[in-house]
Design an enzyme around this catalytic site. Structure first.
Site, PDB file in Angstrom:
ATOM      1  N   CYS A   1      56.425  48.256  42.579  1.00 38.17           N
ATOM      2  CA  CYS A   1      57.345  48.289  43.886  1.00 38.17           C
ATOM      3  C   CYS A   1      57.445  47.493  44.841  1.00 38.17           C
ATOM      4  CB  CYS A   1      58.646  49.465  43.781  1.00 38.17           C
ATOM      5  SG  CYS A   1      59.211  49.174  45.684  1.00 38.17           S
TER       6      CYS A   1
ATOM      7  N   ASP B   1      57.672  48.241  47.664  1.00 35.62           N
ATOM      8  CA  ASP B   1      57.675  48.950  49.103  1.00 35.62           C
ATOM      9  C   ASP B   1      55.981  48.964  49.507  1.00 35.62           C
ATOM     10  OD1 ASP B   1      56.415  52.148  50.089  1.00 35.62           O
ATOM     11  OD2 ASP B   1      59.308  52.582  49.418  1.00 35.62           O
TER      12      ASP B   1
ATOM     13  N   CYS C   1      61.637  56.114  46.584  1.00 38.82           N
ATOM     14  CA  CYS C   1      61.662  54.416  46.226  1.00 38.82           C
ATOM     15  C   CYS C   1      62.759  54.546  47.198  1.00 38.82           C
ATOM     16  CB  CYS C   1      61.780  54.011  44.867  1.00 38.82           C
ATOM     17  SG  CYS C   1      61.785  51.796  44.825  1.00 38.82           S
TER      18      CYS C   1
HETATM   19 CO    CO Z   1      60.475  51.533  45.846  1.00 37.19          CO
END
Ligand code: CO
Length: 207
Positions: free
Chosen positions: A42, A44, A101
């Site tokens: 991800c 992130d 997430c």
């Molecule tokens: Co994420």
């Protein structure tokens, strides 16, 4: 703060620290990369690939996007997988999701977020495939956690079903595909399913 001076200072310090341990480190890297791992994770900011697995530059080939998706027609992701498998000959592809997430919670909260909703549509499909299992969980955090996990397993399956990985297995190339999940709140990784190393194991994954 137009120049982000502190970042260049950090960078100089970081390069010096690495060179203190291995004066030839960057010279060696400049001539080649031989990573054994392709990381699909991800975007992130709390899940930086190399840092959480304690690996230096040169060890991990990385592709990141929102919610670590492997979409069958995403030329960007497919190009990364192809280069990693066919040219770099990585031995492992790791799809790594994470709890909390934002992409996953955005799907479950049902509100509109603009253009990104078109990307998140793929996670809505994952939810639809596993709706029965997810909806029976009473707690909203448990539902989000489970969707994070199931999303990883679906993306592992998507990796395995690419022509790139299928062909690698057909020609006998050693390649395993792993599904992992990372907990932002404690920094710990967990394996979600045993690794997939051939076409038969790939077929069993979501059956
Ligand atoms: Co994420």
């Amino acid at each position: 703060m137009r120049t982000l001076k502190h970042i260049f200072e950090n960078n100089k310090r970081w390069a010096e620290t690495i060179k203190k341990d291995d004066p030839d480190f960057f010279n060696k890297l400049a001539s080649q990369q031989t990573p054994e791992i392709l990381w699909i994770g991800c975007a992130d900011s709390r899940v930086p690939a190399n840092q959480i697995i304690g690996m230096l530059p040169g060890s991990v080939f990385v592709h990141r996007n929102i919610a670590n998706l492997v979409v069958h027609t995403d030329l960007n992701c497919l190009a990364v997988i192809q280069y990693a498998v066919d040219v770099l000959k990585v031995k492992h592809i790791i799809v790594c999701g994470h709890y909390d997430c934002g992409g996953i919670t955005a799907v479950l909260d049902g509100t509109e977020h603009g253009l990104i909703d078109n990307w998140l549509r793929h996670i809505k499909d994952v939810y639809r495939y596993h709706r029965e299992e997810i909806d029976q969980l009473k707690d909203s955090h448990a539902r989000a956690d489970r969707l994070c996990e199931l999303n990883v397993i679906e993306q592992v399956s998507n990796v395995c079903n690419t022509t790139i990985v299928q062909n690698a297995w057909v020609r006998g190339q050693e390649l395993s595909v792993h599904g992992w999940i990372y907990k932002v709140s404690n920094g710990i990784l967990k394996e979600l399913q045993s690794c997939v190393t051939n076409q038969e194991e790939a077929r069993q994954l979501l059956s």
